[in-house]
Design an enzyme around this catalytic site. Structure first.
Site, mmCIF file in Angstrom:
data_model
loop_
_atom_site.group_PDB
_atom_site.id
_atom_site.type_symbol
_atom_site.label_atom_id
_atom_site.label_comp_id
_atom_site.label_asym_id
_atom_site.label_seq_id
_atom_site.Cartn_x
_atom_site.Cartn_y
_atom_site.Cartn_z
ATOM 1 C CB THR A 199 -7.391 -8.394 0.984
ATOM 2 O OG1 THR A 199 -8.581 -9.157 0.771
ATOM 3 C CG2 THR A 199 -6.857 -7.943 -0.360
ATOM 4 C CE LYS A 245 -11.625 -6.250 0.726
ATOM 5 N NZ LYS A 245 -11.714 -6.563 2.173
ATOM 6 C CG ASP A 252 -13.585 -4.254 8.460
ATOM 7 O OD1 ASP A 252 -13.787 -5.232 7.711
ATOM 8 O OD2 ASP A 252 -14.080 -4.179 9.594
ATOM 9 C CB THR A 253 -16.135 -2.877 3.397
ATOM 10 O OG1 THR A 253 -15.058 -2.221 2.731
ATOM 11 C CG2 THR A 253 -17.450 -2.434 2.768
ATOM 12 C CG PHE A 282 -17.120 -8.920 -4.235
ATOM 13 C CD1 PHE A 282 -16.884 -8.730 -2.885
ATOM 14 C CD2 PHE A 282 -16.547 -8.032 -5.133
ATOM 15 C CE1 PHE A 282 -16.105 -7.681 -2.429
ATOM 16 C CE2 PHE A 282 -15.760 -6.970 -4.688
ATOM 17 C CZ PHE A 282 -15.541 -6.795 -3.341
ATOM 18 C CE LYS A 311 -18.393 -2.725 -6.053
ATOM 19 N NZ LYS A 311 -18.160 -4.143 -5.686
ATOM 20 N NE ARG A 361 -12.886 -2.749 -0.976
ATOM 21 C CZ ARG A 361 -14.057 -3.388 -1.025
ATOM 22 N NH1 ARG A 361 -14.736 -3.454 -2.154
ATOM 23 N NH2 ARG A 361 -14.550 -3.961 0.043
#
Length: 210
Positions: A8, A13, A69-70, A161, A184, A190
């Site tokens: 990435t 991330k 991948d999300t 984000f 978070k 994630r």
């Protein structure tokens, strides 16, 4: 310290993953290894897209790597935006590129008048073959993280984000963007997938592979 590539260039991330994995690994980005190519991402599922990215780096740069991948899936929208979460507005001619604001605006608009606002985030991580895990079989491995919640009616919060300002996880009265990165990073989709990846690394350490 072992080096591993996270496929990435998304700084948010990358920071999130570095915070979760801690100091056990030096996590580097695509830019750090000089990868400027547009990696194919044409799969029909999160799993396929994560595999494409991991395979590309492993085959072309010969480095241990993982890719994710999300997708955000909203029940009342039959699973939209799903694999198109990052380009939701673009593919619906309501924005350009990875436009987070346009994505949120479109999602909120499509949920107007809907009774249910239930949704969930899913992250799939694909890990290339490597000696750092409990099974150096030459196979790609997958790790999944899911967090349930709902879409709020308005944006709230400034951290995070993507869809963070409009996603409120179950058990909390604030959005991801309001909760802040510390919370978070402990409960997100994630974070849950990365925790499973970290556990595989831990087992590798116990078995003498680190």
């Amino acid at each position: 310290m072992k080096k591993i590539v996270f496929a990435t260039n998304n700084k948010h991330k990358l920071e999130e993953v570095r915070n979760i994995l801690g100091s056990a690994f030096e996590v580097v980005s695509l830019a750090d290894i000089g990868c400027t190519e547009d990696i194919p991402e044409t799969g029909k599922t999160l799993r396929e897209n994560a595999r494409q990215k991991a395979e590309y780096i492993y085959n072309n740069y010969h480095l241990p790597c993982f890719a994710d991948d999300t997708g955000l899936e909203v029940d009342a929208l039959n699973g939209e935006p799903g694999i198109y979460s990052a380009r939701y507005a673009e593919i619906n001619n309501a924005g350009e590129g990875h436009d987070g604001e346009a994505n949120m605006s479109l999602l909120l608009k499509r949920l107007e008048g809907k009774d249910s606002r239930k949704a969930h985030f899913t992250t799939i991580i694909c890990l290339s073959p490597m000696e750092y895990t409990d099974s150096a079989t030459g196979e790609y491995r997958y790790f999944e993280g899911i967090v349930e919640g709902e879409i709020t009616t308005t944006r709230s919060g400034t951290e995070g984000f993507g869809y963070d300002p409009i996603f409120r996880p179950d058990g909390y009265d604030k959005t991801f963007a309001e909760l802040g990165n510390d919370i978070k990073n402990g409960i997100s989709h994630r974070a849950r997938a990365i925790s499973k990846l970290a556990e595989a690394f831990k087992v590798g350490y116990i078995n003498g592979k680190l």
